[in-house]
Design an enzyme around this catalytic site. Sequence first.
Site, PDB file in Angstrom:
ATOM      1  N   GLU A 321     -41.785  37.414  -9.251  1.00 31.58           N
ATOM      2  CA  GLU A 321     -40.333  37.596  -9.125  1.00 31.58           C
ATOM      3  C   GLU A 321     -39.574  36.460  -9.817  1.00 31.58           C
ATOM      4  O   GLU A 321     -38.616  35.894  -9.271  1.00 31.58           O
ATOM      5  CB  GLU A 321     -39.934  37.722  -7.650  1.00 31.58           C
ATOM      6  N   ASP A 400     -44.908  45.718  -0.226  1.00 33.34           N
ATOM      7  CA  ASP A 400     -44.009  44.666   0.237  1.00 33.34           C
ATOM      8  C   ASP A 400     -43.382  45.028   1.583  1.00 33.34           C
ATOM      9  O   ASP A 400     -42.210  45.415   1.631  1.00 33.34           O
ATOM     10  CB  ASP A 400     -42.910  44.457  -0.823  1.00 33.34           C
ATOM     11  N   GLU A 428     -37.031  42.675   7.355  1.00 33.15           N
ATOM     12  CA  GLU A 428     -36.360  42.928   6.071  1.00 33.15           C
ATOM     13  C   GLU A 428     -36.212  44.423   5.764  1.00 33.15           C
ATOM     14  O   GLU A 428     -35.117  44.901   5.490  1.00 33.15           O
ATOM     15  CB  GLU A 428     -37.147  42.239   4.955  1.00 33.15           C
TER      16      GLU A 428
HETATM   17  O1  GCW Z   1     -39.804  41.480  -0.732  1.00 28.79           O
HETATM   18  C1  GCW Z   1     -39.518  40.329  -1.319  1.00 28.79           C
HETATM   19  C2  GCW Z   1     -38.268  39.842  -0.689  1.00 28.79           C
HETATM   20  C3  GCW Z   1     -37.910  38.517  -1.277  1.00 28.79           C
HETATM   21  C4  GCW Z   1     -39.059  37.570  -0.987  1.00 28.79           C
HETATM   22  C5  GCW Z   1     -40.325  38.143  -1.592  1.00 28.79           C
HETATM   23  C6  GCW Z   1     -41.538  37.303  -1.292  1.00 28.79           C
HETATM   24  C7  GCW Z   1     -38.888  35.222  -0.656  1.00 28.79           C
HETATM   25  O2  GCW Z   1     -37.268  40.772  -0.883  1.00 28.79           O
HETATM   26  O3  GCW Z   1     -36.733  38.081  -0.686  1.00 28.79           O
HETATM   27  O4  GCW Z   1     -38.792  36.304  -1.528  1.00 28.79           O
HETATM   28  O5  GCW Z   1     -40.556  39.423  -1.068  1.00 28.79           O
HETATM   29  O6  GCW Z   1     -42.234  37.639  -0.341  1.00 28.79           O
HETATM   30  O7  GCW Z   1     -41.772  36.348  -1.981  1.00 28.79           O
END
Ligand code: GCW
Length: 818
Positions: A321, A400, A428
């Site tokens: 990311e 995720d 989340e």
């Molecule tokens: O799903 C994503 C989240 C991010 C998070 C990432 C991760 C901290 O939306 O906010 O970043 O996973 O786990 O690194």
Amino acid sequence: MVQPNSERSTKNRFSQFAALGAILLCLVVLSNSAYAETGAEAWLRYSALPRQLAKRYAPFPASAVALGDSLVLKTAQRELTRGASQILGHPVSADNGPLSHPAVILGTLAQLHNLAPKLNPPQEMTNDGYWLKSAKVHGFHCLIVTGPTDRGVLYGAFALLSKLARSENIDSLDEVQLPYAPIRWVNQWDNLDGRIERGYGGPSLFFSEEKVRDDLTRAGQYARLLASVGINGCTVNNVNADPRILDDSFIAKVSRIADIFRPWGVQLSLSVDLGSPKTIGGLDTFDPLDPKVADWWRKKTDEIYRQIPDFGGFVVKADSEGRLGPSTYGRTPADAANVIARALKPHGGVVFYRAFVYNHHLDWRNLKSDRAKAAYDNFHPLDGDFDDNVIIQIKNGPIDFQVREPASPLFAGLHRTNEAIELQITQEYTGQQRQLCFLVPMWKEVLDFDMHIDDANAGHQPTPVKDLVAGRVFHRPTGGFVGVANVGMDANWLGSPLAMANLYGFGRLAWDPNLSAETIVDEWTRLTFSADPAVSHTITNLQLNSWHVYESYTGPLGAGTLTNITGNHYDPAPESSEENGWGQWHRADHNGIGMDRTIATGTGFIGQYPPAIQPLYESLANCPDNLLLFFHHVPYTYVLHSGKTVIQHIYDSHYEGADRARDFVVQWKALQGHIDDELYRDILARFEYQAGEAVVWRDAICDWIYHLSGIPDQKHRVAAGLKAYSHFFWVRSSSARFNSSTFTRASPSNPRSRSVVCFCTKSRIVDSGSPRLWATRGIWNSAAAGVISGSRPDADVVIRSTGIGAFGFSCCKLLASA
Ligand code: GCW
């Protein structure tokens, strides 16, 4: 419990302490009742037992003797005296011996051995385990709380208090508890500016305005909560790490947090940015194989340990990311992890290297692309290359934290590498603490999932995920459980009183993943609310059903949460999954839905599982309905094991889910008068809100899938509705916080009618300037529904209002357009 044999000495002692104790007790009880119901005490309320129950503990010793004076032992003693006094309603005071009366004895096994050499635990004890034993010591009937380490004694003290608070029988106590795995950590995704990424419980406990907070009181209270369920480490900053965390000036500040954690046996750790040697270290590279870089990590780590001798280690998110990573120099995650691990090794620290490494610019047109494959593809080839103090931190599922995913195949793909499972306590993708979703049943499904690793060789020896991460299958030196907690400064920590069951549940599972979800939630409910059977029965039921309900009105059949994946991860927005590189695709089109991940025709993801697992998912005949769309692309008319078509299941699931969410309100109402009134009303408002949100989800997803498939609902809810309500729309909260005040009309645009039925949870006038809207309190049925009038037919309705409660607008349907 055994009656003390020296009643007189107990009585004398009692009278000595009675006056002081009574005063202290009053203060404690008063202060407790003054803020207990804010949720700050969570499951450590220690509320006084009703007199009848307290009587059972009449022989409980009036003092607690600590056999040493270490910080953690003293904490255990303080906690025990405070807790027992509150629960039992008579003072239990701290005493430093020598033993001259019945007492609770707190000390390590070595210390106990000096006092009573003949007392030995019934089994070998390692790690942070504890032994609770009622026994005669020097002629006095005592309660012994002991373990190999001070931390074990602290855990034992908490366990004893939990037993008292739940009025368990402690006569003839003789119980050994050993943690399942050495790693039982939480991560906080706190930024230095005080915001928490994916945090829904207020700002950071640790940071504010790019500094460590002056007042770390809440951080200490948090450490107490963590210790009470056996959590022994906490990473305090976001995995999307700000490199400044490793500035020398910052380390001194962060060491204050470690000081606050230390009495509770919680080790501090930090998330680090792999680019740090360059960004803050002034080097011209961060190549992990460059000796200058290795030297930089060594010096930095030495400095940290100089200031924080019990520092736990580092967490690394790299090449993920947008984060910098070893790929910049053509190096592997093992190269990156090991350079840091070697700096930590002399100090006993560990590196958690996250397996959440994937390309978020995947080609969505290519049906063979698959984000789910990334973790295994990146890490399996490196098995055996990581140093012994590296732990690969693996999210429970391959995508995720969706509402349902299969267990990540990587758990079975590392035989010569330590691993830990990463579970997400902060909700989340599962309702962001505004909706109830108790995650322990979901976590247990993954932890209990048998990977059948040894089938080919040794016949079937179960190899469930819990044993793999605990290092038991391949005899690894370390491993375990990491929970992304993200508690904040809100009085109740997570922003919702009922969500705290997830933090409690994480700790309990990390200690013992064989505990059932029922046991965990029952414990939590009794500790947090009361032993009143009506309360524990209702709350336990609500919690245990909540994941399935949430799943059924968001993303059933394993399609993913169907939320806004490029935005807030909360609203229904199934379109957002497609036509972008993030790889959270459900591949819904006019003919069918689901990701083909088969070996035969799909992305081949299923091939990452051990051979004995592959047929379970590869074959349509075997694949469980609840993961069907995760593994297969099928026509909407495909018939499930249940006998329903996929499309009808989706319609039914969303309607049933919304009905069940509405029923949560009814169930909760039965508790009026059984719990604190303010708390009752707070939670009621949340359930009413959730009932509205479930309708929003139901209608959004059913409408979307109806338009895509063109197949009507056999029960005439969706398709029939669309004629009558051909211009339905809904208004709802789109803001990040539960009590925020912005509402937007979501979909579709331009309603023609001026009059709508509104599902809302609070009576209030909502003044948007122009137009002016009003609604009355009610739940989705025509009798209770209010009317919103005056919305401009030709414009998006944007309602602004102030104050909690206005969030209640959840769903509006046009009446007059039929
Ligand atoms: O799903 C994503 C989240 C991010 C998070 C990432 C991760 C901290 O939306 O906010 O970043 O996973 O786990 O690194």
